[in-house]
Enzyme design. Structure first.
Site, short mmCIF file in Angstrom:
data_model
loop_
_atom_site.label_atom_id
_atom_site.label_comp_id
_atom_site.label_asym_id
_atom_site.label_seq_id
_atom_site.Cartn_x
_atom_site.Cartn_y
_atom_site.Cartn_z
N HIS A 1 -22.82 0.44 -37.43
CA HIS A 1 -23.03 1.57 -38.36
C HIS A 1 -22.16 2.78 -37.99
O HIS A 1 -22.52 3.91 -38.28
CB HIS A 1 -24.50 2.02 -38.40
CG HIS A 1 -25.47 0.89 -38.56
ND1 HIS A 1 -25.94 0.47 -39.77
CD2 HIS A 1 -26.05 0.08 -37.64
CE1 HIS A 1 -26.78 -0.55 -39.60
NE2 HIS A 1 -26.85 -0.81 -38.31
N SER B 1 4.08 16.23 -40.34
CA SER B 1 3.81 16.86 -41.63
C SER B 1 4.92 17.85 -41.92
O SER B 1 5.50 18.43 -41.01
CB SER B 1 2.46 17.58 -41.57
OG SER B 1 2.42 18.63 -42.50
N LYS C 1 0.75 18.04 -36.61
CA LYS C 1 0.35 16.73 -37.12
C LYS C 1 1.17 15.57 -36.56
O LYS C 1 2.36 15.68 -36.35
CB LYS C 1 0.45 16.70 -38.66
CG LYS C 1 -0.57 17.55 -39.37
CD LYS C 1 -2.01 17.12 -39.16
CE LYS C 1 -2.41 15.93 -40.00
NZ LYS C 1 -2.48 16.23 -41.44
N GLU D 1 -1.96 3.55 -42.39
CA GLU D 1 -2.49 3.92 -43.72
C GLU D 1 -1.83 3.11 -44.83
O GLU D 1 -2.47 2.68 -45.78
CB GLU D 1 -2.26 5.42 -43.97
CG GLU D 1 -3.12 6.30 -43.10
CD GLU D 1 -2.73 7.77 -43.24
OE1 GLU D 1 -3.38 8.47 -44.01
OE2 GLU D 1 -1.76 8.19 -42.60
#
Ligand code: ARG
Length: 458
Positions: free
Chosen positions: A156, A277, A283, A290
């Protein structure tokens, strides 16, 4: 220009209809398979005396020159042709004259395209199998490096029990081994030759389908000519297997993305597999993972597209089936790219052991082991579970962890507690004690690694 099939009709089609109908801009990829298939066909025609041996030789030599010229770039694909089959045949006829026109005896584009596609996907699937094996090796080597690195295992997405990172990674090796087995199995069913089915009904010529299939490395021939030209199960099966593979890569990506967040900081990806970024200087984005997660949807879409195309088709060949190639080519190419980027991304991933350990120390993930301690001392599991829960509640209340509670405090919950409890709830012991087959204990992880390496070497 009139079409090669001009006869019943003028063969002159509207130019928009031509563009709409044509498939050469994607089926040109099968040129090698088309030529090899045609060579085997010519050889069979000659061997069976359907054409003369001399004619067969001329056709084979002519096809070889086309293959050489396409490979070297001397010859370019004529994108005005309807498809790759027409292009090769027209080129052959322009090089050889009338004998070129004999190649298409006892054959149809319907069995020809089915043949080419099976041969093309057979090669691609074998490539994918090898790339998947490369990934299994990268994952397994990383697992070996971290067979004693402790982190929380989750259910979970809540900290559950301590495990070794090696054990966690080997779960992915297991999935990928199943993927390799599925793909290997898929190739077996794909490796059945449809050639000789002709348009749909077979032929009156004395062909030898088995000989032709053997020339091309097939292990069997399609037993029903109608099925031979209309079966695309091998594409659907391949894309199903690729969808499952992508589902695995996507779950793995999701974890890599979570792990590399500041919230977890369990891993740091190599600069080579991250991006910055354009506005936020701090970043370091896990774009590769992804994209793999994103492209999974695309591969599922390819599978759905073909299933939907096929579902209403009457037997035998229908032009709708030309739609098979863009879907299956896209799925194959997408999966290959994902695997090529994933293996080195994992191999170069830096594991932040200390952060993993810290997370493992904070989540009461040894509460099961505390309960098991009481069971060992004679308490039924349910009662032990309850007492351990009460102890966790006390710790949360007092801002403590199980390791820092005093023996006296423990004894106030049960007289069964003794000094040896600290050894049992030590995270290292918790992992090492899980010696059940397939558990996170060291011996089990080492066994998984060994068996996986054997699988890769077989
Ligand atoms: N380009 C076609 C395809 O990909 C080849 C088969 C065409 N057959 C036909 N009878 N029109 O399916």
């Amino acid at each position: 220009m009139a079409k090669m099939w001009a006869g019943r009709t003028s063969g002159v089609t509207d130019s928009v209809a031509d563009d709409f109908n044509s498939s050469i801009h994607f089926d040109y990829k099968m040129y090698k398979q088309d030529i090899k298939g045609s060579m085997a066909h010519a050889l069979m025609l000659g061997t069976q005396n359907i054409i003369t041996k001399k004619e067969a030789e001329t056709l084979i030599d002519g096809l070889q020159t086309i293959l050489d010229d396409l490979n070297s770039g001397t010859l370019e694909f004529n994108m005005n042709c309807e498809d790759i089959h027409m292009f090769i045949e027209e080129e052959l006829t322009s090089r050889l004259g009338d004998v070129g026109k004999k190649l298409h005896t006892a054959r149809s584009r319907n069995d020809q395209v089915a043949l080419d596609l099976r041969m093309y996907l057979r090669d691609e699937t074998n490539d994918i199998i090898n790339l998947t094996k490369d990934l299994i090796l990268a994952v397994t080597e990383k697992a070996e490096e971290h067979k004693s690195t402790i982190l929380p295992g989750y259910t979970h997405l809540q900290r559950a029990q301590p495990i070794s990172f090696g054990h966690h990674l080997m779960a992915y090796s297991m999935m990928l081994i199943r993927d390799v087995n599925r793909l290997t199995d898929c190739v077996k069913r794909m490796n059945v030759s449809p050639i000789g089915s002709c348009a749909l009904a077979g032929t009156t010529y004395n062909t030898d389908r088995v000989f032709e299939a053997q020339q091309l490395g097939f292990s069997d021939i399609a037993m029903n000519s109608i099925d031979g030209v209309s079966d695309r199960d091998f594409c659907v099966e391949l894309m199903s297997d690729l969808s499952i593979l992508m589902m695995h890569l996507s779950r793995f990506s999701e974890e890599v993305i979570l792990w590399s967040s500041w919230e977890f900081k369990f891993v740091e990806l190599s600069d080579a597999y991250t991006t910055g970024s354009s506005i936020m200087p701090q970043k370091k984005n896990p774009d590769m993972a992804e994209l793999v997660r994103g492209k999974t949807g695309r591969v599922y879409g390819d599978l759905m597209a073909l299933l939907t195309t096929l579902k209403g088709l009457p037997l035998a060949y229908n032009k709708d089936m030309q739609e098979d190639k863009e879907s299956v080519f896209d799925a194959v190419e997408t999966v290959k790219m994902c695997l090529k980027v994933f293996a080195p991304m994992i191999a170069t991933m830096n594991v932040c052991k200390d952060n993993m350990k810290k997370a493992a120390q904070e989540g009461f993930i040894n509460a099961t082991d505390l309960a098991d301690y009481l069971v060992k001392k004679g308490l039924p599991f349910r009662s032990a579970y309850k007492i351990s829960g009460q102890i966790v509640a006390k710790c949360i209340n007092d801002g403590k962890v199980l390791e820092t509670l005093t023996l006296e405090e423990y004894k106030s919950f049960s007289p069964l507690f003794d000094n040896d409890l600290y050894e049992d709830i030590d995270l290292k012991t918790c992992v090492e004690k899980r010696i059940s087959q397939g558990g996170t204990g060291l011996a089990s992880v080492e066994k998984q690694i060994k068996q996986t390496k054997e699988f890769l070497n077989q």
